[in-house]
Design a protein around this motif. Structure first.
Motif, short mmCIF file in Angstrom:
data_model
loop_
_atom_site.label_atom_id
_atom_site.label_comp_id
_atom_site.label_asym_id
_atom_site.label_seq_id
_atom_site.Cartn_x
_atom_site.Cartn_y
_atom_site.Cartn_z
N SER A 129 6.09 -0.25 -10.95
CA SER A 129 5.41 0.95 -10.47
C SER A 129 3.96 0.69 -10.12
O SER A 129 3.45 1.15 -9.09
CB SER A 129 5.50 2.04 -11.55
N THR A 130 3.29 -0.09 -10.96
CA THR A 130 1.86 -0.35 -10.76
C THR A 130 1.59 -1.04 -9.44
O THR A 130 0.59 -0.77 -8.77
CB THR A 130 1.32 -1.22 -11.92
N ASN A 131 2.49 -1.94 -9.04
CA ASN A 131 2.26 -2.72 -7.83
C ASN A 131 2.90 -2.14 -6.58
O ASN A 131 2.72 -2.68 -5.49
CB ASN A 131 2.79 -4.14 -8.05
N CYS A 132 3.67 -1.06 -6.73
CA CYS A 132 4.32 -0.46 -5.56
C CYS A 132 3.29 0.19 -4.64
O CYS A 132 2.54 1.07 -5.07
CB CYS A 132 5.34 0.58 -6.00
N PRO A 133 3.23 -0.20 -3.37
CA PRO A 133 2.22 0.35 -2.46
C PRO A 133 2.52 1.78 -2.00
O PRO A 133 1.65 2.42 -1.40
CB PRO A 133 2.27 -0.62 -1.27
N LYS A 134 3.72 2.28 -2.28
CA LYS A 134 4.10 3.61 -1.81
C LYS A 134 4.42 4.58 -2.95
O LYS A 134 4.93 5.67 -2.69
CB LYS A 134 5.33 3.49 -0.89
N ASP A 135 4.09 4.20 -4.20
CA ASP A 135 4.40 5.05 -5.36
C ASP A 135 5.86 5.49 -5.35
O ASP A 135 6.19 6.65 -5.63
CB ASP A 135 3.48 6.29 -5.39
N GLU A 146 13.36 4.03 -11.79
CA GLU A 146 14.25 4.37 -10.68
C GLU A 146 13.43 4.42 -9.41
O GLU A 146 12.24 4.75 -9.44
CB GLU A 146 14.96 5.70 -10.93
N ILE A 147 14.07 4.08 -8.30
CA ILE A 147 13.37 3.99 -7.02
C ILE A 147 13.65 5.23 -6.19
O ILE A 147 14.81 5.62 -6.01
CB ILE A 147 13.79 2.72 -6.26
N ASP A 148 12.60 5.85 -5.69
CA ASP A 148 12.73 6.99 -4.79
C ASP A 148 12.95 6.42 -3.38
O ASP A 148 12.02 5.92 -2.74
CB ASP A 148 11.45 7.83 -4.83
N HIS A 149 14.18 6.51 -2.91
CA HIS A 149 14.52 5.88 -1.64
C HIS A 149 13.91 6.58 -0.44
O HIS A 149 13.90 6.02 0.67
CB HIS A 149 16.04 5.81 -1.51
N ASP A 150 13.40 7.78 -0.63
CA ASP A 150 12.71 8.46 0.47
C ASP A 150 11.33 7.85 0.71
O ASP A 150 10.78 7.96 1.80
CB ASP A 150 12.58 9.95 0.17
N LYS A 151 10.77 7.23 -0.35
CA LYS A 151 9.44 6.62 -0.24
C LYS A 151 9.51 5.11 -0.04
O LYS A 151 8.60 4.52 0.55
CB LYS A 151 8.62 6.92 -1.49
N ILE A 153 9.95 1.37 1.07
CA ILE A 153 9.91 0.70 2.38
C ILE A 153 10.54 -0.70 2.32
O ILE A 153 10.39 -1.49 3.24
CB ILE A 153 8.47 0.59 2.91
N SER A 154 11.24 -0.98 1.21
CA SER A 154 11.95 -2.26 1.04
C SER A 154 11.04 -3.47 1.17
O SER A 154 11.42 -4.50 1.72
CB SER A 154 13.11 -2.38 2.04
N CYS A 155 9.82 -3.35 0.61
CA CYS A 155 8.88 -4.48 0.68
C CYS A 155 9.21 -5.56 -0.34
O CYS A 155 8.81 -6.71 -0.19
CB CYS A 155 7.44 -4.00 0.50
N GLY A 156 9.91 -5.19 -1.43
CA GLY A 156 10.32 -6.17 -2.43
C GLY A 156 9.30 -6.49 -3.49
O GLY A 156 9.53 -7.35 -4.35
N ILE A 157 8.16 -5.80 -3.50
CA ILE A 157 7.11 -6.09 -4.50
C ILE A 157 7.59 -5.78 -5.91
O ILE A 157 7.34 -6.53 -6.85
CB ILE A 157 5.82 -5.32 -4.16
N CYS A 158 8.32 -4.68 -6.08
CA CYS A 158 8.83 -4.33 -7.40
C CYS A 158 9.81 -5.39 -7.90
O CYS A 158 9.82 -5.76 -9.08
CB CYS A 158 9.50 -2.96 -7.38
#
Length: 490
Positions: A129-135, A146-151, A153-158
């Motif tokens: 969560s801390t490193n996710c650029p889109k919260d 859990e991942i909010d798929h509406d937000k 962007i599949s960057c893979g940082i998490c």
């Protein structure tokens, strides 16, 4: 016959059934019942939610086999028979695109590539969560992420930051297979192919587990011309030697049984490619050019045009075997139309630029056509082309074949330069080619580039299992007695 998965079986069965109806002159009147026959009432659906969805998919998968795609449907109530009627009446190929995605079949892949598994420990660090650029990462009551798929962007940082590897990467197979990122989802979650980027390597076609990606077929354009009395000449690619479990004379006899007037091997054209390529290579090296790559793989040519233009000055100007074979065929039969038959999807694009090639069939299509026409290979009368090509020309079908044939043609002169075979256009080999173009330095002076890992014999439109096909090809090449070793060349 060998199939590697059910998607291939489905494609084969559908085209064979369409051809069978065409042969019996019942295609227009019976085609609308074909989806119902393929998925009858009370049948168990295979990979779909219900037989009604399967029937819709059967219908839409028939469109590209008839030479259309989803964009041609302006009214959902238009029956298949209407498309068939138009297909049999058209005078020329209408579609510019080579590939299409069947919307109804492309509905099961993930929209977001990352998901949290039950391995999540609900840790205090919460690095995901801390490193996710889109919260986009939230937490349940038990602390699990859990991942909010509406937000997302599949960057893979998490995925990279999770200490327990609890976040898994879920690929979209077609996107994963494409080396040039030419396919991605639209706003409706359906994959779309950007043909301005596509190199037609065909990797996405066989990567899709739902068989949603089709090439626009020219099957019925050719068959209908044969029925109407047009003179059609088949020019099969060298890899035909590994496609069918019978003698090559039987395969050529089967082409004659379909209705082709003559069969001219593309291997004959390959002999022109070999001699021209060999002389061009020597000339370029004498002029001081640091290296030269081959030019006979159309997917590689598309790559140079669309993604690595800096390497174009180092690409041979020699024509492909299809180019020369088509001109041989036109010279012998000026009143005929030429049909290239091979394992390569990109040949459709090359043929669009070549006025001597009128149509393209694939080996996969040919197998289904023979099935639908009721042509048994073992019962076909043998047919031998008038011209006998050397073994090296047939060797174009395998990786290293072009390189080896030029070396064989040049004999001792081949010792004056280094050679390298690059088989498979992937990101690693694309980086190598970009580097060579930029620095004007390459690991060899003569570089053969093929889009497919084993060369043409492992092409995306080959018939059946490519490993078995490769073994058959090697065995057939060993039978060829004519070779440059016994001839004076340079």
């Amino acid at each position: 016959m060998a199939f590697t998965n059910n998607v291939m079986i489905v494609r084969h069965r559908l085209l064979a059934d369409l051809v069978r109806l065409w042969k019996d002159e019942k295609l227009v009147e019976d085609v609308d019942r074909l989806p119902l026959r393929l998925s009858p009432r009370n049948a168990k659906p295979r990979g779909r939610c219900c037989i009604h969805k399967e029937r819709v998919v059967w219908k839409y998968k028939s469109l590209p086999l008839l030479g259309y795609d989803m964009s041609d449907e302006t009214d959902e109530l238009t029956p298949l028979s209407d498309y068939v009627r138009r297909a049999l009446e058209r005078k020329q190929v209408e579609k510019d695109n080579i590939l299409c995605v069947i919307d109804e079949a492309c509905s099961s892949c993930v929209q977001v590539n990352y998901e949290v598994s039950n391995l999540c420990k609900g840790c205090v660090a919460q690095s995901c969560s801390t490193n996710c650029p889109k919260d986009a990462v939230d937490f349940k009551r038990n602390g699990q992420a859990e991942i909010d798929h509406d937000k997302c962007i599949s960057c893979g940082i998490c995925h990279k930051n999770c200490p327990y590897h609890a976040i898994v990467y879920i690929p979209v197979p077609c996107e994963e297979a494409c080396p040039v990122k030419a396919i991605k989802k639209d706003e409706n979650g359906i994959e779309r192919i950007d043909e301005s980027r596509c190199i037609y390597c065909g990797k996405c076609v066989n990567a899709c587990p739902f068989g949603a990606i089709f090439e626009i077929s020219q099957t019925f354009d050719v068959l209908q011309r044969i029925r109407n009395g047009h003179k059609m000449i088949a020019i099969p690619a060298p890899s035909v030697l590994g496609q069918f479990k019978t003698t090559i004379d039987k395969v050529y006899g089967a082409l004659k049984a379909i209705g082709f007037h003559d069969v001219i091997e593309v291997a004959q054209g390959a002999m022109d490619t070999i001699s021209n390529e060999a002389h061009e290579l020597l000339e370029k090296l004498e002029e001081g050019q640091p290296f030269m790559t081959t030019s006979c793989c159309p997917a590689y040519i598309e790559l140079t045009e669309k993604h690595i233009p800096d390497i174009k000055p180092f690409v041979s100007h020699t024509g492909s075997p299809m180019y020369y074979a088509a001109r041989i065929a036109k010279q012998q039969h000026p009143d005929a139309e030429i049909v290239f038959i091979g394992p390569c999807l990109a040949k459709r694009q090359e043929a669009k630029r070549d006025e001597a090639v009128d149509f393209v069939w694939t080996f996969e299509e040919l197998a289904a056509i023979l099935d639908g026409m009721g042509v048994e290979l073992e019962e076909a009368d043998g047919f031998a082309p008038a011209f006998t090509s050397v073994r090296e020309a047939h060797g174009f079908a395998q990786a290293g074949g072009v390189m080896g044939s030029v070396q064989a043609y040049l004999k001792d002169k081949a010792k004056t330069f280094t050679a390298l075979n690059i088989a498979d256009i992937d990101r690693k080999n694309m980086t190598l080619l970009r580097s060579a173009a930029k620095t004007k330095k390459a690991p060899a002076q003569f570089i053969e580039v093929m889009a497919c890992p084993g060369g043409c014999i492992t092409g995306p439109c080959a018939h059946g299992d490519t490993a078995a096909g490769t073994r058959r090809l090697v065995a057939e090449l060993a039978k060829r007695k004519e070779t440059y070793a016994d001839m004076e060349t340079v």
